[in-house]
Scaffold this motif. Structure first.
Motif, PDB file in Angstrom:
ATOM      1  N   ALA A   1       8.351  26.461  76.995  1.00 37.52           N
ATOM      2  CA  ALA A   1       8.621  26.288  78.426  1.00 37.52           C
ATOM      3  C   ALA A   1       8.101  27.482  79.213  1.00 37.52           C
ATOM      4  N   ILE A   2       8.352  28.681  78.695  1.00 38.47           N
ATOM      5  CA  ILE A   2       7.845  29.882  79.360  1.00 38.47           C
ATOM      6  C   ILE A   2       6.325  29.884  79.357  1.00 38.47           C
ATOM      7  N   LEU A   3       5.740  29.488  78.242  1.00 41.82           N
ATOM      8  CA  LEU A   3       4.283  29.441  78.132  1.00 41.82           C
ATOM      9  C   LEU A   3       3.671  28.536  79.192  1.00 41.82           C
ATOM     10  N   VAL A   4       4.367  27.458  79.524  1.00 44.44           N
ATOM     11  CA  VAL A   4       3.853  26.496  80.498  1.00 44.44           C
ATOM     12  C   VAL A   4       4.005  26.980  81.933  1.00 44.44           C
ATOM     13  N   TRP A   5       5.191  27.481  82.310  1.00 42.69           N
ATOM     14  CA  TRP A   5       5.410  27.776  83.722  1.00 42.69           C
ATOM     15  C   TRP A   5       5.112  29.206  84.128  1.00 42.69           C
ATOM     16  N   LEU A   6       5.177  30.175  83.227  1.00 40.46           N
ATOM     17  CA  LEU A   6       5.003  31.572  83.611  1.00 40.46           C
ATOM     18  C   LEU A   6       3.634  31.879  84.230  1.00 40.46           C
ATOM     19  N   PRO A   7       2.525  31.482  83.612  1.00 42.76           N
ATOM     20  CA  PRO A   7       1.231  31.790  84.242  1.00 42.76           C
ATOM     21  C   PRO A   7       1.089  31.175  85.635  1.00 42.76           C
ATOM     22  N   SER A   8       1.507  29.934  85.797  1.00 43.44           N
ATOM     23  CA  SER A   8       1.403  29.290  87.112  1.00 43.44           C
ATOM     24  C   SER A   8       2.266  29.998  88.145  1.00 43.44           C
ATOM     25  N   ALA A   9       3.464  30.392  87.743  1.00 41.26           N
ATOM     26  CA  ALA A   9       4.356  31.091  88.669  1.00 41.26           C
ATOM     27  C   ALA A   9       3.788  32.446  89.060  1.00 41.26           C
ATOM     28  N   MET A  10       3.211  33.155  88.111  1.00 44.94           N
ATOM     29  CA  MET A  10       2.664  34.475  88.420  1.00 44.94           C
ATOM     30  C   MET A  10       1.415  34.378  89.302  1.00 44.94           C
TER      31      MET A  10
END
Length: 100
Positions: free
Chosen positions: A29-38
């Motif tokens: 889940a972190i792998l999916v949303w973290l880059p987009s959020a950053m």
């Protein structure tokens, strides 16, 4: 198959597989949303984020895996049983959850 039955025969193994499943789900889940959020929050620092994120995962992840294994081995050597390592890993993952 027989090997699958052997691998999941003990209660500790089943708990370990369950904990690992939840841990990997959180990681994915972190792998999916973290880059987009950053990228959305800090569009000018994408390259810096990529380098820092990779370094954190490589060094902190590698270190935590080695340290967790060493602690699990010490718990077992002190006579706390076969499930001590699995219990330690599950507890450590739960304690780390707010950091995800």
């Amino acid at each position: 198959s027989t090997r699958t039955a052997e691998a999941t025969d003990s209660l500790q193994a089943r708990w370990l597989f369950l904990a690992a499943t939840f841990r990997f789900c959180a990681g994915f889940a972190i792998l999916v949303w973290l880059p987009s959020a950053m990228v959305a929050r800090f569009p000018e620092d994408v390259a810096r984020f990529a380098v820092l994120n990779s370094m954190i995962k490589a060094f902190a992840g590698g270190f935590s895996s080695l340290l967790g294994g060493m602690i699990s081995d010490k718990l077992r050597a002190r006579g706390l049983g076969e499930g001590a390592g699995a219990a330690f890993c599950a507890a450590a993952s739960l304690l780390a959850a707010p950091l995800w």
